[in-house]
Design a protein around this motif. Structure first.
Motif, short mmCIF file in Angstrom:
data_model
loop_
_atom_site.label_atom_id
_atom_site.label_comp_id
_atom_site.label_asym_id
_atom_site.label_seq_id
_atom_site.Cartn_x
_atom_site.Cartn_y
_atom_site.Cartn_z
N LEU A 173 13.07 26.18 -24.69
CA LEU A 173 14.20 25.34 -24.33
C LEU A 173 15.12 25.74 -23.65
O LEU A 173 15.40 27.03 -23.58
CB LEU A 173 14.41 24.56 -25.75
N PRO A 174 15.99 25.03 -22.76
CA PRO A 174 17.04 25.57 -22.04
C PRO A 174 17.81 26.30 -22.77
O PRO A 174 18.15 25.84 -23.96
CB PRO A 174 17.63 24.26 -21.19
N LEU A 233 20.55 19.50 -16.40
CA LEU A 233 20.10 20.96 -17.23
C LEU A 233 19.32 21.73 -16.32
O LEU A 233 18.09 21.37 -15.87
CB LEU A 233 19.10 20.43 -18.34
N HIS A 281 9.47 23.84 -20.15
CA HIS A 281 9.77 23.07 -21.06
C HIS A 281 8.54 22.37 -21.87
O HIS A 281 8.25 21.93 -23.08
CB HIS A 281 10.53 21.88 -20.82
N LEU A 292 9.14 17.67 -23.26
CA LEU A 292 10.54 17.04 -22.60
C LEU A 292 10.32 16.36 -21.34
O LEU A 292 11.23 16.18 -20.49
CB LEU A 292 11.47 18.48 -22.24
N TYR A 326 19.80 22.18 -31.46
CA TYR A 326 20.71 22.97 -30.77
C TYR A 326 22.08 23.04 -31.73
O TYR A 326 22.74 24.23 -31.27
CB TYR A 326 21.27 22.40 -29.67
N THR A 340 19.54 12.50 -24.54
CA THR A 340 19.36 13.99 -24.87
C THR A 340 19.95 14.05 -26.32
O THR A 340 20.17 15.23 -26.87
CB THR A 340 20.39 14.80 -23.86
N TRP A 358 22.46 22.96 -23.40
CA TRP A 358 21.96 21.53 -23.45
C TRP A 358 23.29 20.69 -23.32
O TRP A 358 24.07 21.09 -24.03
CB TRP A 358 21.34 21.46 -24.82
N PHE A 385 16.97 16.78 -30.46
CA PHE A 385 17.42 17.92 -30.32
C PHE A 385 18.95 18.26 -30.58
O PHE A 385 19.47 19.31 -30.55
CB PHE A 385 17.16 18.02 -28.54
#
Length: 871
Positions: A398-399, A24, A60, A64, A314, A265, A402, A310
């Protein structure tokens, strides 16, 4: 008594395995490195790459940190029974007491809500509603009033309503445990017998139906209270320890298999519906109850559980409805299960932000502007009624991309507003239950669903579900058609030949891994017929996961081979061959004929704006027709190589849309979608583009339309026909698809397509130019803000020099994928523009360079291996 082995349930069974994990986050090529390692998977080997410290575009934070500390191979820590630490006195189950109970009483709005639920109980059928029955327990505990206490006792002894075993055993277990000191000796004995008999019924059902512990049958039966009832009864009942040991074994199998499927994850193969109604409640409840009874803190011993938060975050679309991947019917987003209790337990600020807005209120609304400070009573004891002091954080940190490593699914987002784009991609193993044959499939949402998973989940196993919705033909994937590939199910139902993937499901004849074997079933039947004399037979520990691994050749399908993300792009690449062809293909009709020799798909989300798909597919026979699929809700327009489709509908839903949405109506019943998808087909150069759909052809497979379902619903299936009205929601079955095929038969073909999602009045697709050279395919994309030069190396290409030419009038981002890891030098017109460029295991080089000139990428000799950073 019917022989237990003669009972077979075609429910939904899960089997699990960890997938390759890829980093990630990434950095500019000159500095980016990602650590990698390999590990065994069945008798394959799959690469797994450690998660990086943080993406280049965000921090993060501590929430995280657990992702970077966990080892992908660490097994779950099981429930361990120790008589010396087990709590012998009541209450043994979680309970509000002391300050927490005082806070509940003082929180007027929450307390009044609970009281309202409790007073609404007028019929034993409330056992089908955990909200009311749990609220009654809470209010009786908080007030101590005799009237509520008498209602609790009446419900314990009331007749069992239909489908009420799960809820009633849970209710009685908590009532017996919490109010033990208030019952008379006669009441204790009577309630203990009721609870014990319900526990026996549940155990018998589990052994008889033999569900895998992580399918909707298995975990919904488990949710009914196997562990809960056993904790309440032991050590009160003389046979209590045997049943507790049975429950612990079953619980450990669930926990270990969940560790495999969720990875670090999060993720769930059956989609958000089954995640919310089942497994996401089971895991928090199981860990919380066992910690209270035994003192063993499995939340801390299994930090991977936090990753489950998550999945819901997401998988939420910008319209605050969930992803339509897998068997989904409800189609609204709630966070009343794993997100809420786990966010409280781990103090996860992202989960708290999400849960405070996504949990349904008393009026049945959810909304982005709502900040409740209490929990739905059906969730207790997995959280407290007042946790407003816990900090929250919006998901913007957040990224943008994911990976759900266990199920092999990637979600990429341009952002977190209603106007942002969300992309999903799937490449993972089969888990048998409630998922589709969708390896390689992608979806795109931008101001509406533009590239969709088509079909409807109206009724499990009906003609529409088996012949269309479940099959690959209904996804944005690939089919390779062999006219000889015919199939009839184990119940003599012929299936349509869609040219798609191997069929893994009970209807197709594939067995479901189960913790229960024939020896246990026979031993349990003998024990039961003998009046329960002797010791209760118990299942072996963690056998279902091993059973899945023993059938690895069947269940191993797609595999993510690379995943890379930073502020400039998201990238994923996958080998999807085994979804079509394995060692049994050609000899076993379930595994279909040998049609696909190799299929690799690479997907680049360039600038989180353009979706570029590169496919290399090879068939065993040139005459097997290949179809590259794209599904839309409304009819697409085709103009040569250019395609466009609109989603400009005002949709009225059978549910309500979330409060706070800017495109929702004041009554939240309607939502204005306003999206457009443009696509340009670059390769094959003379591709054939066929349009399929419209009245009578919406769900066509091999010349027949499959729009009939067994379920009659005024919204989804009036008169038993799947509704394709684009203005009715929440279902989005679609009615149209595009099929892109090569102009002439060939064993080996390459597809290159670029898709541009936007609002309906967005700009046109920018100019593009296909690039074809030795060992690669690609394109120049003349975006007004950031031009791109994008190249994909062919599968099996060597690490030799790559030469290409671009003619842009300004600096561009040069992006090359599927490279061999190592160090490179980039030349433009024989001048060095980048030296010592490092390509990590993800195989990506990304660098800003001149937009015009003759370019050459040259691999450098490797005297020593690149030093990889520690994270």
């Amino acid at each position: 008594m019917m022989h237990l082995l003669s009972q077979l349930r075609w429910g939904c069974v899960l089997a699990l395995v960890s997938l390759p994990v890829v980093a990630l986050g990434s950095q500019e090529a000159a500095a980016g490195q990602v650590q990698s390692f390999a590990r065994p998977l069945v008798d394959q080997r799959a690469e797994a790459i450690k998660l990086p410290a943080a993406p280049a575009d965000g921090n993060h934070g501590a929430a995280l940190e657990f992702l970077r500390k966990l080892d992908v191979d660490t097994p779950a820590v099981p429930l361990m029974f120790d008589p010396a630490t087990y709590k012998s006195q009541h209450p043994r189950l979680p309970i509000l007491d002391g300050d927490a109970l005082d806070r509940f009483r003082r929180n007027t709005s929450v307390f009044n809500t609970y009281t309202g639920y409790a007073k609404a109980i007028t019929d034993p059928a409330v056992f089908n509603n955990l909200q009311n029955s749990s609220a009654l327990l809470m209010v009786a505990l908080a007030t101590g009033e005799q009237g509520y206490f008498d209602m609790v006792k009446r419900l314990i002894e009331s007749p069992l309503p239909n489908y009420g075993t799960q809820t009633k055993i849970y209710f009685i277990a908590y009532a017996y445990d919490w109010f033990y000191s208030r019952f008379t000796s006669a009441e204790k004995a009577r309630y203990q017998k009721i609870l014990y008999n319900l526990l026996l019924d549940l155990e018998t059902e589990l052994v008889a139906t033999q569900p895998s512990p992580l399918n909707d049958v298995g975990y919904n039966r488990f949710e009914g209270g196997l562990l809960t009832a056993s904790i309440a009864l032991y050590p009160d009942h003389p046979r209590g320890q045997e049943h507790l040991e049975f429950a612990i074994t079953y619980s450990n199998d669930i926990l270990e298999t969940a560790r495999q499927i969720m990875g670090r994850t999060g993720g769930w193969h059956e989609g958000t519906d089954y995640y919310n109604i089942g497994i996401s409640k089971v895991i928090p409840r199981m860990l919380w109850e066992w910690r209270t009874a035994s003192g063993q803190d499995l939340f801390r011993q299994n930090p991977w559980v936090e990753g489950a938060i998550f999945f819901s975050i997401y998988k939420m679309r910008p319209d605050i409805t969930p992803s339509r991947v897998a068997d989904i019917n409800l189609s609204y987003m709630v966070a009343d299960n794993a997100v809420w209790p786990l966010s409280i337990e781990y103090r996860n600020p992202y989960g708290l932000w999400f849960a405070r807005r996504m949990t349904m209120d008393v009026a049945g609304y959810i909304g982005a502007q709502r900040k409740p400070n209490g929990v739905d009573p059906s969730l207790y004891p997995w959280g407290y009624p007042d946790w407003s002091e816990y900090a929250e954080a919006p998901p913007g940190d957040l990224p943008k991309a994911w990976i759900f490593e266990g199920i092999g699914e990637v979600v990429m987002r341009s952002g977190w507003t209603e106007d942002d784009t969300v992309l999903e991609f799937k490449a993972g193993p089969s888990f048998w239950s409630h998922s589709d044959l969708d390896n390689g499939a992608f979806t795109i949402y931008r101001r509406g669903a533009l590239a969709i998973n088509s079909g409807a989940y109206a009724y499990y196993g009906d003609e529409h579900h088996l012949n269309y919705k479940r099959q690959t033909i209904s996804k944005n994937s690939m089919t390779v058609y062999d006219p000889a590939d015919t199939f009839t199910t184990v119940v003599e139902r012929p299936l349509a030949n869609d040219g798609g993937q191997r069929r893994i499901d009970g209807y197709f004849g594939v067995g479901a891994p189960s913790i229960y074997d024939e020896r246990l079933a026979l031993a349990y039947e003998e024990w039961s017929l003998g009046g329960g004399a002797g010791r209760l037979p118990s299942p072996s520990s963690a056998s279902s996961l091993q059973l899945w691994k023993n059938q690895g050749d069947t269940f191993l399908m797609g595999r993510i081979t690379a995943f890379d993300t930073n502020k400039e792009y998201g990238f994923v690449s996958a080998d999807l061959t085994r979804a079509y062809t394995n060692e049994q293909s050609g000899s076993n009709p379930i595994h279909r004929t040998r049609r696909v020799r190799q299929w690799n798909r690479s997907l680049l989300f360039a600038g989180y704006k353009y979706v570029v798909l590169f496919d290399q597919v090879s068939s065993y026979n040139a005459d097997f027709k290949k179809r590259w699929l794209l599904h839309t809700i409304n009819e697409p327009a085709v103009n040569g190589k250019d395609v466009s489709a609109l989603r400009d509908d005002l949709v009225t839903s059978s549910f309500t849309f979330a409060r706070g949405l800017q495109y929702a109506s004041p009554n939240f019943k309607q939502y204005q979608y306003n999206g457009k998808l443009q696509m340009r087909s670059l390769l094959p150069a003379e591709a054939q583009i066929a349009k399929v759909g419209g009245p009578g052809r919406e769900f066509e497979v091999d010349g027949q339309n499959y729009g009939i379902t067994l379920a009659v619903d005024p919204w989804r299936s009036p008169a038993g026909v799947i509704s394709t009205d684009p203005k009715k929601g929440p279902g989005e079955p679609g009615a149209w698809r595009l099929e892109i095929s090569p102009p002439a038969p060939a064993e080996d073909d390459v597809f290159l397509n670029v898709l541009y999602p936007s609002e309906t009045n967005g700009p046109p697709m920018p100019p593009t130019l296909a690039l074809t050279g030795e060992g690669y395919r690609g394109l120049v994309l003349e975006d007004a803000e950031q031009p791109w030069v994008i190249l994909f190396l062919n599968s099996g290409a060597s690490a030799g020099p790559v030469s290409y030419t671009a003619g842009l009038d300004r600096e561009a981002r040069h992006w090359l994928g599927n490279l061999t890891p190592g160090q490179y030098r980039l030349l433009c017109n024989d001048q060095v523009v980048g030296d010592g460029l490092i390509v990590g295991p993800e195989g990506v080089l990304s660098i800003k360079a001149p937009g015009a000139g003759a370019f050459q990428l040259i691999p450098l000799p490797q005297e020593t291996a690149p030093v990889e950073p520690e994270f």
